[in-house]
Write a protein that holds these residues in place. Structure first.
Motif, short mmCIF file in Angstrom:
data_model
loop_
_atom_site.label_atom_id
_atom_site.label_comp_id
_atom_site.label_asym_id
_atom_site.label_seq_id
_atom_site.Cartn_x
_atom_site.Cartn_y
_atom_site.Cartn_z
N GLU A 4 0.81 -1.22 0.00
CA GLU A 4 0.00 0.00 0.00
C GLU A 4 0.84 1.27 0.00
N GLN A 5 2.09 1.18 0.46
CA GLN A 5 2.97 2.35 0.54
C GLN A 5 4.35 1.99 -0.02
N PRO A 6 4.45 1.52 -1.24
CA PRO A 6 5.73 0.98 -1.74
C PRO A 6 6.87 1.98 -1.76
N ASP A 7 6.57 3.26 -1.94
CA ASP A 7 7.63 4.24 -2.06
C ASP A 7 8.38 4.47 -0.75
N ARG A 8 7.85 4.00 0.36
CA ARG A 8 8.52 4.18 1.66
C ARG A 8 9.49 3.04 1.96
N PHE A 9 9.55 2.04 1.10
CA PHE A 9 10.37 0.86 1.37
C PHE A 9 11.44 0.70 0.30
N ALA A 10 12.70 0.57 0.74
CA ALA A 10 13.82 0.38 -0.18
C ALA A 10 13.98 -1.06 -0.58
N ARG A 11 13.68 -1.97 0.35
CA ARG A 11 13.84 -3.40 0.11
C ARG A 11 13.13 -4.14 1.24
N VAL A 12 12.95 -5.46 1.05
CA VAL A 12 12.22 -6.29 2.00
C VAL A 12 12.96 -7.60 2.20
N VAL A 13 13.03 -8.05 3.46
CA VAL A 13 13.46 -9.40 3.80
C VAL A 13 12.28 -10.08 4.49
N ALA A 14 11.72 -11.08 3.84
CA ALA A 14 10.58 -11.82 4.38
C ALA A 14 11.08 -13.14 4.95
N ALA A 15 10.77 -13.39 6.23
CA ALA A 15 11.24 -14.58 6.92
C ALA A 15 10.07 -15.28 7.59
N ASN A 16 9.73 -16.46 7.11
CA ASN A 16 8.66 -17.26 7.73
C ASN A 16 7.37 -16.44 7.88
N THR A 17 6.84 -15.99 6.74
CA THR A 17 5.66 -15.15 6.75
C THR A 17 4.95 -15.25 5.41
N MET A 18 3.83 -14.52 5.29
CA MET A 18 3.05 -14.54 4.06
C MET A 18 2.03 -13.41 4.13
N LEU A 19 1.36 -13.15 3.01
CA LEU A 19 0.24 -12.22 2.95
C LEU A 19 -0.98 -13.00 2.51
N PRO A 20 -1.73 -13.58 3.45
CA PRO A 20 -2.83 -14.48 3.09
C PRO A 20 -4.06 -13.71 2.61
N THR A 21 -4.75 -14.29 1.65
CA THR A 21 -5.97 -13.68 1.11
C THR A 21 -7.23 -14.47 1.45
N GLY A 22 -7.08 -15.62 2.08
CA GLY A 22 -8.24 -16.45 2.39
C GLY A 22 -8.67 -17.35 1.26
N ASP A 23 -7.94 -17.33 0.15
CA ASP A 23 -8.33 -18.11 -1.02
C ASP A 23 -7.65 -19.47 -1.10
N HIS A 24 -6.81 -19.78 -0.12
CA HIS A 24 -6.09 -21.05 -0.12
C HIS A 24 -6.14 -21.65 1.28
N HIS A 25 -6.11 -22.97 1.33
CA HIS A 25 -6.14 -23.65 2.63
C HIS A 25 -4.93 -23.25 3.46
N PRO A 26 -5.11 -22.90 4.73
CA PRO A 26 -3.99 -22.42 5.53
C PRO A 26 -3.03 -23.51 5.98
N GLY A 27 -3.43 -24.75 5.85
CA GLY A 27 -2.57 -25.85 6.27
C GLY A 27 -2.96 -26.39 7.63
N LYS A 28 -2.70 -27.68 7.82
CA LYS A 28 -3.09 -28.33 9.07
C LYS A 28 -2.36 -27.76 10.28
N ALA A 29 -1.09 -27.42 10.11
CA ALA A 29 -0.32 -26.91 11.24
C ALA A 29 -0.89 -25.60 11.75
N PHE A 30 -1.28 -24.71 10.83
CA PHE A 30 -1.86 -23.45 11.28
C PHE A 30 -3.21 -23.69 11.96
N LEU A 31 -4.05 -24.54 11.40
CA LEU A 31 -5.35 -24.79 12.00
C LEU A 31 -5.21 -25.40 13.39
N ALA A 32 -4.21 -26.25 13.57
CA ALA A 32 -3.96 -26.82 14.90
C ALA A 32 -3.54 -25.74 15.88
#
Length: 303
Positions: A135-163
């Protein structure tokens, strides 16, 4: 909005945590104010590395990484999300929404005055941070994503998350420190477990920690799904450097890594990293290694 604030003495003498607290105020959304805590280490005019934690941790999670980043010449800023750490904690679960958290976090970033940001995000730090990048891309020079995601609800979250979601709602006493301990490969010392419990003197302080697992969009009709779908499409167009640095032993988010690599334009051609022997909270298992990855990534992708 009814709000509690963890007493300062709960944070006295925490191991390996010599950092001074800093605070800004943000609009609560109902006419009031919320105090947000953050750590701010390194030169004030240095390149900014913003560290966003997840659930149910707080900025203590980044204590191993901050010295490495500062020694490399960067300014390390770690925000405590509302409801966590030394930040204010609304006591009603209904006050915690995905939208509120993105708004509160963005307001804190603006109040601190951060720009040209290298974002390092894990768990809910990515659910919030990646949406802000979209939403604010111009404020960010770069990104390091570690063990994360941007979920939309359109895919199964997985058994581990549901547990995990089921456990978080049914456990009689919410054991924040033990949750951190159970999601790392290394056994945390008792005093570190206590440090993760420090923000939560009793159940009144735990509304956010209890509610966060229920805010992850896991169905197409989730209230956060429409805005996240828009953000997901925008994130795909983010063309500044984007690095995935996932650990090798996280059952919650492991499947997200190739999806991000294939979707975000700025991820193409990067030397993505898999950090060995790290659990979900890889900052605990491999904090120095992750910090070294961040330092190398910034050096390889100058502004």
């Amino acid at each position: 909005m009814d709000v509690v604030r963890t007493p300062d003495d709960r944070f006295d003498g925490l191991p390996d945590f010599p950092f001074a607290p800093h605070y800004v105020e943000v609009d609560s959304g109902d006419g009031g104010k919320l105090r947000v805590h953050y750590l701010d280490e390194g030169p004030s005019d240095a390149e900014v590395v913003l560290l966003l934690h997840g659930e149910p941790s707080w900025s203590y999670l980044y204590r191993k990484m901050i010295p490495v980043l500062v020694d490399a010449g960067f300014r390390a800023v770690a925000i405590d999300l509302v409801g966590f750490g030394r930040s204010d904690k609304p006591t009603r679960r209904e006050d915690y929404t995905y939208a509120a958290h993105t708004d509160w976090t963005w307001a804190a970033i603006e109040a601190i005055g951060l720009g040209d940001i290298t974002l390092v995000c894990q768990d809910w730090g990515g659910l919030i941070g990646l949406r802000l990048v979209a939403e604010q891309p111009d404020r960010f020079a770069r990104v390091v994503a570690a063990n994360t995601m941007l979920p939309t609800g359109d895919h199964h979250p997985g058994k581990a998350f549901l547990a995990w979601q089921k456990f978080s709602q049914e456990v009689p006493v919410f054991p924040a420190g033990q949750i951190l301990n159970g999601a790392t490969l290394s056994a945390l010392p008792a005093e570190v477990i206590d440090a993760y419990d420090a923000p939560f003197p009793d159940d009144r302080y735990l509304a956010g920690a209890r509610q966060f697992p229920m805010l992850v969009p896991i169905s197409p009709d989730d209230p956060a799904a429409p805005r996240n779908r828009i953000a997901w499409e925008a994130l795909g167009r983010f063309d500044r450097p984007f690095l995935c640095a996932f650990s090798d032993s996280d059952p919650i988010t492991g499947a997200a890594e190739p999806v991000l690599r294939g979707h975000v334009r700025g991820a193409v051609g990067q030397d993505h990293v898999t950090i060995a022997d790290g659990g979900h909270f890889l900052q605990e298992d491999k904090g120095r290694e992750l910090a070294d990855v961040v330092v190398k990534f910034i050096g390889a992708t100058p502004r």
